[in-house]
Design a protein around this motif. Structure first.
Motif, PDB file in Angstrom:
ATOM      1  N   ILE A 230     -15.112 -25.033   3.822  1.00 38.44           N
ATOM      2  CA  ILE A 230     -14.784 -24.618   5.297  1.00 38.44           C
ATOM      3  C   ILE A 230     -14.716 -22.907   4.822  1.00 38.44           C
ATOM      4  CG2 ILE A 230     -13.863 -23.392   7.107  1.00 38.44           C
ATOM      5  CD1 ILE A 230     -12.526 -26.513   7.228  1.00 38.44           C
ATOM      6  N   GLY A 231     -15.789 -21.683   5.066  1.00 41.09           N
ATOM      7  CA  GLY A 231     -15.521 -20.991   4.927  1.00 41.09           C
ATOM      8  C   GLY A 231     -14.238 -20.022   5.598  1.00 41.09           C
ATOM      9  N   LYS A 232     -13.889 -18.777   4.647  1.00 43.20           N
ATOM     10  CA  LYS A 232     -12.931 -18.514   4.741  1.00 43.20           C
ATOM     11  C   LYS A 232     -12.539 -17.308   6.462  1.00 43.20           C
ATOM     12  CE  LYS A 232      -9.793 -19.183   1.188  1.00 43.20           C
ATOM     13  NZ  LYS A 232      -8.678 -18.947   0.408  1.00 43.20           N
ATOM     14  N   ASP A 233     -13.860 -17.395   6.738  1.00 45.83           N
ATOM     15  CA  ASP A 233     -14.444 -16.371   7.914  1.00 45.83           C
ATOM     16  C   ASP A 233     -15.223 -16.930   8.602  1.00 45.83           C
ATOM     17  OD1 ASP A 233     -16.311 -16.848   6.498  1.00 45.83           O
ATOM     18  OD2 ASP A 233     -17.083 -14.729   7.389  1.00 45.83           O
ATOM     19  N   TRP A 234     -14.119 -18.883   9.419  1.00 44.56           N
ATOM     20  CA  TRP A 234     -15.530 -19.103  10.463  1.00 44.56           C
ATOM     21  C   TRP A 234     -14.816 -19.993  11.550  1.00 44.56           C
ATOM     22  CZ3 TRP A 234     -17.954 -24.587   7.769  1.00 44.56           C
ATOM     23  CH2 TRP A 234     -19.131 -23.977   6.663  1.00 44.56           C
ATOM     24  N   LEU A 235     -15.726 -19.776  12.648  1.00 40.46           N
ATOM     25  CA  LEU A 235     -15.014 -20.921  13.675  1.00 40.46           C
ATOM     26  C   LEU A 235     -15.664 -22.121  13.808  1.00 40.46           C
ATOM     27  CD1 LEU A 235     -14.228 -19.873  16.839  1.00 40.46           C
ATOM     28  CD2 LEU A 235     -16.778 -19.129  16.998  1.00 40.46           C
ATOM     29  N   ILE A 236     -14.844 -22.721  13.841  1.00 41.77           N
ATOM     30  CA  ILE A 236     -14.876 -24.369  14.631  1.00 41.77           C
ATOM     31  C   ILE A 236     -14.480 -24.983  15.628  1.00 41.77           C
ATOM     32  CG2 ILE A 236     -14.184 -26.427  13.591  1.00 41.77           C
ATOM     33  CD1 ILE A 236     -13.789 -25.294  10.293  1.00 41.77           C
ATOM     34  N   ILE A 237     -15.762 -25.271  15.433  1.00 43.66           N
ATOM     35  CA  ILE A 237     -15.330 -26.184  17.332  1.00 43.66           C
ATOM     36  C   ILE A 237     -14.978 -27.779  16.843  1.00 43.66           C
ATOM     37  CG2 ILE A 237     -16.094 -26.687  19.944  1.00 43.66           C
ATOM     38  CD1 ILE A 237     -15.299 -24.384  19.810  1.00 43.66           C
TER      39      ILE A 237
ATOM     40  N   TYR B  99     -22.570 -24.323  20.314  1.00 36.81           N
ATOM     41  CA  TYR B  99     -22.789 -25.137  19.595  1.00 36.81           C
ATOM     42  C   TYR B  99     -24.145 -24.273  18.501  1.00 36.81           C
ATOM     43  CZ  TYR B  99     -26.949 -26.466  22.848  1.00 36.81           C
ATOM     44  OH  TYR B  99     -27.602 -26.282  23.761  1.00 36.81           O
ATOM     45  N   GLN B 100     -24.243 -23.079  19.148  1.00 38.89           N
ATOM     46  CA  GLN B 100     -25.071 -21.557  18.547  1.00 38.89           C
ATOM     47  C   GLN B 100     -24.305 -21.135  17.667  1.00 38.89           C
ATOM     48  OE1 GLN B 100     -27.458 -19.790  22.016  1.00 38.89           O
ATOM     49  NE2 GLN B 100     -28.424 -21.842  22.032  1.00 38.89           N
ATOM     50  N   ASP B 101     -23.061 -20.833  17.976  1.00 36.26           N
ATOM     51  CA  ASP B 101     -22.380 -19.681  18.011  1.00 36.26           C
ATOM     52  C   ASP B 101     -21.439 -20.141  16.212  1.00 36.26           C
ATOM     53  OD1 ASP B 101     -23.281 -17.387  19.048  1.00 36.26           O
ATOM     54  OD2 ASP B 101     -21.331 -17.797  20.613  1.00 36.26           O
ATOM     55  N   PRO B 102     -20.388 -21.563  16.509  1.00 34.87           N
ATOM     56  CA  PRO B 102     -19.818 -21.769  15.043  1.00 34.87           C
ATOM     57  C   PRO B 102     -20.386 -22.013  13.864  1.00 34.87           C
ATOM     58  CG  PRO B 102     -19.205 -23.367  17.750  1.00 34.87           C
ATOM     59  CD  PRO B 102     -20.149 -22.132  17.548  1.00 34.87           C
ATOM     60  N   GLU B 103     -19.761 -22.461  13.161  1.00 36.95           N
ATOM     61  CA  GLU B 103     -20.622 -22.531  11.297  1.00 36.95           C
ATOM     62  C   GLU B 103     -20.234 -23.905  11.659  1.00 36.95           C
ATOM     63  OE1 GLU B 103     -20.261 -18.460  11.184  1.00 36.95           O
ATOM     64  OE2 GLU B 103     -18.485 -19.762  11.996  1.00 36.95           O
ATOM     65  N   CYS B 104     -19.090 -24.553  12.246  1.00 34.29           N
ATOM     66  CA  CYS B 104     -18.879 -26.216  11.839  1.00 34.29           C
ATOM     67  C   CYS B 104     -18.397 -26.502  13.464  1.00 34.29           C
ATOM     68  CB  CYS B 104     -18.066 -26.245  11.150  1.00 34.29           C
ATOM     69  SG  CYS B 104     -17.851 -28.637  11.210  1.00 34.29           S
ATOM     70  N   VAL B 105     -19.068 -27.864  13.660  1.00 27.87           N
ATOM     71  CA  VAL B 105     -18.565 -28.347  15.387  1.00 27.87           C
ATOM     72  C   VAL B 105     -18.360 -29.462  15.175  1.00 27.87           C
ATOM     73  CG1 VAL B 105     -19.336 -29.640  17.473  1.00 27.87           C
ATOM     74  CG2 VAL B 105     -20.142 -27.220  17.031  1.00 27.87           C
TER      75      VAL B 105
ATOM     76  N   ASN C 261     -22.795 -27.988  10.891  1.00 26.37           N
ATOM     77  CA  ASN C 261     -22.441 -27.697   9.304  1.00 26.37           C
ATOM     78  C   ASN C 261     -23.610 -26.700   8.674  1.00 26.37           C
ATOM     79  OD1 ASN C 261     -21.074 -27.614   6.937  1.00 26.37           O
ATOM     80  ND2 ASN C 261     -21.296 -29.668   6.184  1.00 26.37           N
ATOM     81  N   LYS C 262     -23.469 -25.873   7.636  1.00 22.83           N
ATOM     82  CA  LYS C 262     -24.149 -25.320   6.819  1.00 22.83           C
ATOM     83  C   LYS C 262     -24.272 -26.137   5.889  1.00 22.83           C
ATOM     84  CE  LYS C 262     -22.863 -19.792   8.104  1.00 22.83           C
ATOM     85  NZ  LYS C 262     -22.456 -19.116   6.889  1.00 22.83           N
ATOM     86  N   GLY C 263     -23.688 -27.365   5.790  1.00 25.02           N
ATOM     87  CA  GLY C 263     -24.478 -27.950   4.297  1.00 25.02           C
ATOM     88  C   GLY C 263     -24.330 -29.049   5.264  1.00 25.02           C
ATOM     89  N   LYS C 264     -24.320 -30.178   5.197  1.00 27.82           N
ATOM     90  CA  LYS C 264     -24.272 -31.381   4.856  1.00 27.82           C
ATOM     91  C   LYS C 264     -23.717 -32.270   6.292  1.00 27.82           C
ATOM     92  CE  LYS C 264     -24.616 -36.282   3.376  1.00 27.82           C
ATOM     93  NZ  LYS C 264     -24.212 -37.209   1.633  1.00 27.82           N
TER      94      LYS C 264
END
Length: 267
Positions: free
Chosen positions: A13-20, A194-200, A218-221
């Motif tokens: 988790i990046g320290k500036d992420w938006l997560i839903i 689902y477009q704006d967050p880095e993670c859902v 997620n930006k990864g797996k």
């Protein structure tokens, strides 16, 4: 630099992420967030909880239930010595609660970060931020963009709870009706969800006494993991109950009042 949580499997988790955080009704969204707060505060990561839907008293109680894996009835019979230890333990965790007006939301987070070093903010829930607007989808898109920009500008992680659309009523002739696995397209409102967050993170129950955590963006797996879960206490059973530290020094009453004045009134 990233933060890792056992409850957000294989996500850095990046320290500036938006997560839903989403899922069907009664899936355990608030309890899941309280588990994250307990886990990360144990690692000395400061967490601010903004319980707009249910209020500080109700969500605060849920946090304690999760923290100590206890039902409300269990708390009634706690011995005095154990109760004192639990109070000391919870009072010294870097977990903070506030319920500001919508107009004061960002200022409250900024003050919390400045005073407590807050890194994680739990906003429960998104619908509160768009309530009363004629076009909720457009307003929701704006709010999400504001959240994303704020997270990046202030280096805080925003965990935002949001509801799903109704998945449909159960139908005895169709075993999948009302029971299918929710997807990103089931998020209620703007496509920005689902477009704006880095993670859902999607939560749902596949079998009794469990909670499935499904990382659908997620930006990864992308991963999915099912945890043992107590609906009564809200506890996700990663391990045994936390060790309660009793050799800690509590802030004085004057210090506590000063902190409260600063966070709530901007003194």
């Amino acid at each position: 630099e990233t933060i890792k949580s056992e409850l957000v499997p294989q996500v850095n988790i990046g320290k500036d992420w938006l997560i839903i955080i989403s899922g069907p009704s009664n899936a355990g969204k608030t309890s899941y967030c309280m588990n994250i707060a307990s886990e990360l505060s144990e690692k000395k990561v400061p967490v601010l909880i903004l319980p707009f839907e249910r209020g500080i008293e109700t969500v605060g109680k849920r946090f304690l239930q999760v923290r100590y894996n206890m039902t409300e009835a269990d708390f009634v019979s706690v011995p005095e010595a154990d109760w004192k230890d639990m109070k000391n333990d919870s009072a010294n965790l870097p977990v903070y609660f506030s319920r500001p007006n919508r107009e004061e939301l960002f200022d409250t987070i900024k003050r919390s970060k400045r005073i407590f070093g807050t890194e994680i903010v739990i906003i429960d829930h998104l619908d509160y931020m768009v309530r009363g607007h004629q076009n909720k989808n457009d307003e929701m898109a704006k709010v999400l963009q504001d959240f994303k920009e704020f997270a990046m500008d202030n280096k805080v992680i925003l965990l935002v709870v949001h509801h799903l659309k109704k998945l449909g009523a159960a139908d005895p002739s169709d075993p999948f009706a009302g029971k299918r696995t929710p997807t990103l397209q089931d998020l209620k409102g703007s496509s920005n969800l689902y477009q704006d967050p880095e993670c859902v993170v999607m939560l749902y129950v596949e079998k009794p006494d469990t909670l499935t955590v499904d990382i659908q963006k997620n930006k990864g797996k992308m991963t999915k993991k099912t945890y043992p879960f107590s609906a009564e206490t809200g506890k996700i059973l990663l391990e045994a109950k936390p060790v309660i530290k009793t050799d800690v020094k509590l802030a004085s009453k004057e210090q506590q009042m000063s902190i409260a004045d600063e966070i709530f009134f901007g003194a």
